[in-house]
Design an enzyme around this catalytic site. Structure first.
Site, PDB file in Angstrom:
ATOM      1  N   ASN A  31      -9.970 -38.930  29.504  1.00 28.71           N
ATOM      2  CA  ASN A  31     -10.276 -40.212  28.872  1.00 28.71           C
ATOM      3  C   ASN A  31      -9.275 -41.307  29.239  1.00 28.71           C
ATOM      4  O   ASN A  31      -9.581 -42.488  29.105  1.00 28.71           O
ATOM      5  CB  ASN A  31     -10.305 -40.036  27.348  1.00 28.71           C
ATOM      6  CG  ASN A  31     -10.439 -41.354  26.621  1.00 28.71           C
ATOM      7  OD1 ASN A  31     -11.480 -42.000  26.658  1.00 28.71           O
ATOM      8  ND2 ASN A  31      -9.362 -41.781  25.963  1.00 28.71           N
TER       9      ASN A  31
ATOM     10  N   TYR B 259     -10.776 -52.132  39.041  1.00 29.92           N
ATOM     11  CA  TYR B 259     -11.289 -51.230  38.008  1.00 29.92           C
ATOM     12  C   TYR B 259     -12.639 -50.662  38.412  1.00 29.92           C
ATOM     13  O   TYR B 259     -12.878 -49.450  38.314  1.00 29.92           O
ATOM     14  CB  TYR B 259     -11.405 -51.978  36.681  1.00 29.92           C
ATOM     15  CG  TYR B 259     -12.053 -51.177  35.580  1.00 29.92           C
ATOM     16  CD1 TYR B 259     -11.330 -50.201  34.890  1.00 29.92           C
ATOM     17  CD2 TYR B 259     -13.384 -51.380  35.233  1.00 29.92           C
ATOM     18  CE1 TYR B 259     -11.920 -49.457  33.882  1.00 29.92           C
ATOM     19  CE2 TYR B 259     -13.979 -50.653  34.230  1.00 29.92           C
ATOM     20  CZ  TYR B 259     -13.246 -49.689  33.557  1.00 29.92           C
ATOM     21  OH  TYR B 259     -13.846 -48.946  32.565  1.00 29.92           O
TER      22      TYR B 259
ATOM     23  N   LYS C  34     -13.621 -46.618  39.092  1.00 32.05           N
ATOM     24  CA  LYS C  34     -14.670 -45.875  38.398  1.00 32.05           C
ATOM     25  C   LYS C  34     -15.737 -45.368  39.374  1.00 32.05           C
ATOM     26  O   LYS C  34     -16.332 -44.302  39.156  1.00 32.05           O
ATOM     27  CB  LYS C  34     -15.306 -46.753  37.316  1.00 32.05           C
ATOM     28  CG  LYS C  34     -14.374 -47.040  36.145  1.00 32.05           C
ATOM     29  CD  LYS C  34     -13.933 -45.758  35.441  1.00 32.05           C
ATOM     30  CE  LYS C  34     -13.087 -46.030  34.214  1.00 32.05           C
ATOM     31  NZ  LYS C  34     -12.712 -44.799  33.477  1.00 32.05           N
TER      32      LYS C  34
ATOM     33  N   ILE D 126     -17.983 -50.351  24.601  1.00 35.41           N
ATOM     34  CA  ILE D 126     -17.743 -49.667  23.335  1.00 35.41           C
ATOM     35  C   ILE D 126     -16.638 -50.450  22.636  1.00 35.41           C
ATOM     36  O   ILE D 126     -15.731 -50.967  23.300  1.00 35.41           O
ATOM     37  CB  ILE D 126     -17.283 -48.209  23.568  1.00 35.41           C
ATOM     38  CG1 ILE D 126     -18.325 -47.458  24.404  1.00 35.41           C
ATOM     39  CG2 ILE D 126     -17.043 -47.484  22.253  1.00 35.41           C
ATOM     40  CD1 ILE D 126     -17.767 -46.255  25.121  1.00 35.41           C
TER      41      ILE D 126
ATOM     42  N   SER E 133     -13.328 -51.160  21.430  1.00 33.58           N
ATOM     43  CA  SER E 133     -12.039 -50.518  21.713  1.00 33.58           C
ATOM     44  C   SER E 133     -11.031 -51.576  22.113  1.00 33.58           C
ATOM     45  O   SER E 133     -11.381 -52.729  22.392  1.00 33.58           O
ATOM     46  CB  SER E 133     -12.172 -49.489  22.838  1.00 33.58           C
ATOM     47  OG  SER E 133     -12.446 -50.128  24.076  1.00 33.58           O
TER      48      SER E 133
END
Length: 345
Positions: A152, A219, A223, A252, A254
């Site tokens: 994670n 980023y 991924k 999400i 966060s």
């Protein structure tokens, strides 16, 4: 017959004067091809709906017996914390790995208070890529029956930024944490799983790995790397009875996403993790990606639409993604200017 007549008329208009028999064969081939194409799309969508809303995933206990362990990286906040809590609720002992020791201690106490499981902690800065940290992690997991690994840990850009303006330390940290940290941790854990012929390696991916994302180029690339790596690893480890899955996720709530309000398309960590752990082994909205899943219902429908209906690499989609992140960047810069002004007064 009406279709055949129209088909023959079209051929005549194009100057293609074929024999009647060939015209009939051509029409039949065209009709069959179109029917099969539409049928395949419909069946794929039905498969997506069944995977998201009906069919259960593999039970967590199939990966290890009671008393086995789960290793969770990036465990102290957000998704990592929620994975730790829900896996502990399922009866797994937890190895918590994250940067801040105080947060790990607090979470470990919460877990052992609520659930009859054991915990171990390791304060580790993945950006440092310190060999001593990995040696300590290896010493912790050696001798443990590690049944589950949750990769994670991750980092994104502070705000959307053109690649040419991305700070070098931010660029390096993203690649080191997202890619190298995930690879080194996985390589430590999987030999035991291979020996025991069971286990789960679950890695957090992103829609940024599906869709090229301007202003988040590093980023997005990290991924996309994890997508290819995890799929390759899944094929390698399947003969050993190990389930490898990359979770494709949209936003999400966060600290990383900087989104605080939930919506139909933006769940909180608890709802998202519950969906992930209940759908292990199901592709969800990602039927075209082996060893991958989009298990949260709205993310799954979005992933299906983007990959099966749209062209995720096409200029139209990339351009829309660019415009969205340019707008986010402008808002972030305006906010920073306002906060700077408040501090100066």
């Amino acid at each position: 017959m009406e279709f055949l007549s129209k088909y023959t008329a079209c051929l005549s208009n194009w100057g293609l004067n074929l024999e009647p028999g060939l015209q009939t064969v051509g029409a039949a081939v065209l009709l069959t091809t179109g029917t099969l194409f539409i049928a395949s799309r419909v069946l794929t969508f039905v498969r997506v709906l069944l995977s998201l809303f009906v069919l259960p995933g593999k039970p967590l206990r199939s990966f290890g017996p009671k008393g086995s362990w789960a290793v969770v990286t990036g465990a102290s906040d957000g998704l990592g914390k929620e994975f730790s809590l829900q896996l502990a609720r399922a009866g797994f002992n937890i190895v918590l790995v994250s940067r801040t020791a105080s947060k790990l201690t607090t979470l470990a106490e919460e877990i052992t208070t609520k659930h009859s499981v054991q915990t171990k902690t390791l304060a580790m800065d993945y950006a440092a890529n310190n060999d001593a940290d990995y040696e300590e992690l290896k010493a912790i997991v050696d001798g443990l029956d590690v049944a589950v690994l949750i990769n994670n840990v991750g980092k994104s850009h502070d705000i959307p930024t053109p690649f040419a303006l991305t700070p070098e330390d931010e660029m390096t940290d993203i690649v080191t944490i997202n890619c190298l940290g995930t690879l080194r941790t996985t390589q430590l854990i999987i030999p035991g799983m291979m020996q025991r012929k069971r286990g789960l390696v679950l890695t957090m991916g992103s829609f940024g790995g599906l869709l090229p994302t301007p202003l988040l180029a590093t980023y997005s690339g990290s991924k996309a790397f994890l997508q290819q790596w995890s799929t390759s690893l899944g094929s390698e480890l399947e003969p050993y009875g190990i389930t490898v899955e990359l979770v494709q996720a949209y936003l999400i709530t966060s600290a990383m996403s900087k989104v605080r309000r939930t919506s139909a398309t933006i769940p909180d960590p608890r709802a998202f993790v519950k969906a992930v752990l209940s759908k292990i082994g199901r592709n969800g909205g990602s039927p075209g990606y082996a060893y991958s899943s989009s298990p949260y219902w709205s993310h799954g429908l979005m992933a299906w639409f983007l990959t099966c209906v749209m062209q995720p690499m096409g200029k139209l989609v990339v351009g829309q993604n660019k415009s969205m992140h340019e707008a986010i960047r402008k808002r972030a810069l305006r906010k920073a200017e306002r906060e700077k002004g408040k501090k100066s007064t």
